[in-house]
Design a protein around this motif. Structure first.
Motif, PDB file in Angstrom:
ATOM      1  N   UNK A  16       0.803  -1.223   0.000  1.00 33.93           N
ATOM      2  CA  UNK A  16       0.000   0.000   0.000  1.00 33.93           C
ATOM      3  C   UNK A  16       0.837   1.275   0.000  1.00 33.93           C
ATOM      4  N   UNK A  17       2.106   1.173   0.344  1.00 34.94           N
ATOM      5  CA  UNK A  17       2.986   2.344   0.346  1.00 34.94           C
ATOM      6  C   UNK A  17       3.955   2.344  -0.832  1.00 34.94           C
ATOM      7  N   UNK A  18       3.739   1.474  -1.827  1.00 39.77           N
ATOM      8  CA  UNK A  18       4.588   1.534  -3.001  1.00 39.77           C
ATOM      9  C   UNK A  18       4.652   0.240  -3.773  1.00 39.77           C
ATOM     10  N   UNK A  19       4.700   0.367  -5.087  1.00 34.95           N
ATOM     11  CA  UNK A  19       4.898  -0.771  -5.982  1.00 34.95           C
ATOM     12  C   UNK A  19       6.363  -0.805  -6.374  1.00 34.95           C
ATOM     13  N   UNK A  20       7.064  -1.901  -6.018  1.00 37.23           N
ATOM     14  CA  UNK A  20       8.489  -2.008  -6.292  1.00 37.23           C
ATOM     15  C   UNK A  20       9.309  -1.468  -5.138  1.00 37.23           C
ATOM     16  N   UNK A  21      10.504  -2.037  -4.973  1.00 37.98           N
ATOM     17  CA  UNK A  21      11.393  -1.643  -3.886  1.00 37.98           C
ATOM     18  C   UNK A  21      11.742  -0.160  -3.969  1.00 37.98           C
ATOM     19  N   UNK A  22      11.933   0.346  -5.181  1.00 37.70           N
ATOM     20  CA  UNK A  22      12.367   1.734  -5.358  1.00 37.70           C
ATOM     21  C   UNK A  22      11.341   2.721  -4.804  1.00 37.70           C
ATOM     22  N   UNK A  27       9.500   5.333   0.949  1.00 36.94           N
ATOM     23  CA  UNK A  27       8.250   5.657   1.632  1.00 36.94           C
ATOM     24  C   UNK A  27       8.247   5.110   3.053  1.00 36.94           C
ATOM     25  N   UNK A  28       8.824   3.925   3.236  1.00 40.02           N
ATOM     26  CA  UNK A  28       8.896   3.322   4.569  1.00 40.02           C
ATOM     27  C   UNK A  28       9.799   4.133   5.484  1.00 40.02           C
ATOM     28  N   UNK A  29      10.913   4.575   4.979  1.00 40.44           N
ATOM     29  CA  UNK A  29      11.814   5.393   5.796  1.00 40.44           C
ATOM     30  C   UNK A  29      11.181   6.737   6.141  1.00 40.44           C
ATOM     31  N   UNK A  30      10.392   7.277   5.231  1.00 39.03           N
ATOM     32  CA  UNK A  30       9.721   8.551   5.508  1.00 39.03           C
ATOM     33  C   UNK A  30       8.504   8.382   6.407  1.00 39.03           C
ATOM     34  N   UNK A  31       8.086   7.150   6.595  1.00 32.14           N
ATOM     35  CA  UNK A  31       6.905   6.908   7.411  1.00 32.14           C
ATOM     36  C   UNK A  31       5.609   7.265   6.732  1.00 32.14           C
ATOM     37  N   UNK A  32       5.573   7.149   5.404  1.00 30.05           N
ATOM     38  CA  UNK A  32       4.341   7.478   4.682  1.00 30.05           C
ATOM     39  C   UNK A  32       3.241   6.478   5.037  1.00 30.05           C
ATOM     40  N   UNK A 345      11.472  -8.533   3.615  1.00 27.03           N
ATOM     41  CA  UNK A 345      12.071  -7.619   2.638  1.00 27.03           C
ATOM     42  C   UNK A 345      12.531  -6.338   3.324  1.00 27.03           C
ATOM     43  N   UNK A 346      11.686  -5.802   4.197  1.00 26.02           N
ATOM     44  CA  UNK A 346      12.027  -4.558   4.897  1.00 26.02           C
ATOM     45  C   UNK A 346      13.255  -4.765   5.780  1.00 26.02           C
TER      46      UNK A 346
END
Length: 404
Positions: A16-22, A27-32, A345-346
């Motif tokens: 939900x916070x992004x398609x693909x690792x890039x 987004x995960x680091x930004x806390x989106x 993955x994270x």
């Protein structure tokens, strides 16, 4: 002969916070926050209305046209993420012996959305209007089958059904298959439970948050915890023998170093929960001690008594505030079969970048005694991570990941 070391050489993420690792990792680091009002169906009449919903995913952009009407949304995520993982690993399966390539996935809900649609056709229009693909599109093992067919993978293939814990179980089974002689295994899990049929089933479990505030709906280890928010998606991995990956010059995200699994006693038995034992087994399997672990990725139920059980297990193994703990899934929702795989993955990305992603919007209750990483990333100073996962009904799993 040296023992087989299972390493991850490719990943594909649909979150939900992004398609693909890039997209997903920054987004995960930004806390989106990926939790939002449901749009896949009208949820106004339901007591829970928020979900970790993937936006911007058009199946026809990622899959052949013939596959789209055959597949549920969860399978479309799995197929697309597998394609991305193969590309990320630099592997062309058509160039390899198909008998040396296997598939092991995790599943929880199966193809709820597809099944509901075809049952609606049956009751409203009659049996001639039910798709022939209904015979398998709803089935919990369909992702493994479709991935195998699409990439001509003819080695051992299977599915593990343990809800959130099943994702770690599937990866562990992939490691076993490598040790038995396979060259490569596709593994992981995705789920797509955001349909009225799936929604009612989840509501019956009694653990869904009924908050309408995306930033306050899923609060693991917080005094205001009120249940979890469901999500869709997950991740797929390419797992290979470390020596073979090194020989072909592949990038290695990290090693699957240890695994443990347990099952809780019946709640009325008076027996102790078994999550701690799963974590200790994973550490022993990895030949690691608590001091080797730089971060724990928590299962993070978002239910007070379940969070207490997990916090007690963590402090029993590591001591009070003895290791940083994080739960990035507070931003995505719980993805069921895809949730623990996305945590893996994270964790691998955290080990590679030496950075612990934060748990957003949570004010950790002091009485849990854990060192929860909140609001902003924190440096990761040790080369291993522990991922914890629990599935409804008593499943526990733990996995140690080590930097490659």
């Amino acid at each position: 002969m040296s023992p087989v070391t299972a390493v991850v050489t490719g990943v594909g993420v649909a979150a939900p916070t992004g398609l693909g690792v890039e997209a997903y990792w920054p987004a995960t680091l930004r806390g989106e926050l990926g939790i939002r009002r449901l749009t896949r169906f009208d949820a106004d009449g339901y007591p829970a209305r928020l979900a970790g919903e993937i936006t911007g995913f058009a199946p026809a952009d990622h899959l052949p046209g013939r596959l789209v009407p055959q597949t549920d949304r969860m399978t479309q995520f799995a197929l697309a993420a597998t394609d991305w993982a193969f590309a990320d690993a630099g592997v062309r399966p058509a160039e390899l012996d198909p008998q040396e390539l296997g598939v092991v996935t995790a599943s929880a809900s199966g193809g709820f959305e597809y099944g509901q649609r075809e049952l609606e056709n049956l009751w409203s229009r009659g049996p001639r209007h039910v798709s022939a693909y209904m015979s398998f599109a709803w089935f919990y093992a369909v992702n493994s089958g479709q991935i195998s067919i699409r990439h001509n993978l003819r080695g051992p293939t299977g599915v593990l059904v343990g809800e959130q814990a099943g994702g770690l179980d599937a990866i562990a089974q992939a490691r076993r298959q490598l040790r038995k002689g396979l060259r490569l295994v596709v593994t992981g899990g995705t789920d797509g439970p955001l349909s009225p049929y799936g929604w009612v089933a989840q509501l019956c479990g009694g653990r869904l948050s009924r908050s309408d505030r995306p930033d306050r709906a899923y609060l693991p280890f917080d005094d205001q915890a009120c249940g979890h928010v469901p999500g869709e998606g997950g991740a797929m991995l390419i797992v290979e023998d470390g020596a073979a990956a090194r020989a072909r010059g592949a990038r290695r995200y990290g090693e699957i170093a240890g695994y443990g699994a347990t099952f809780d006693p019946h709640p009325d038995s008076g027996g102790e929960p078994a999550l701690r034992a799963a974590a200790e087994r994973a550490l022993a399997d990895a030949g690691a001690g608590p001091g080797d672990i730089g971060v724990v990725f928590a299962d993070a139920a978002g239910v007070r008594d379940q969070d207490r059980i997990e916090a007690d297990a963590i402090t029993a193994v590591f001591g009070p505030a003895g290791v940083p703990v994080t739960a990035p899934k507070a931003a995505t929702g719980r993805l069921y079969a895809g949730g623990a795989v996305l945590d893996v993955v994270t964790a691998l990305l955290a080990l590679r970048g030496r950075t612990i992603p934060p748990t957003m919007n949570v004010a950790p209750a002091p009485d849990y005694g854990i060192d929860l990483v909140v609001d902003r990333p924190r440096p990761l100073d040790r080369p291993a991570a522990l991922v914890l996962a629990r599935g409804a009904g008593g499943f526990n799993a733990a996995m140690v990941l080590r930097a490659a």
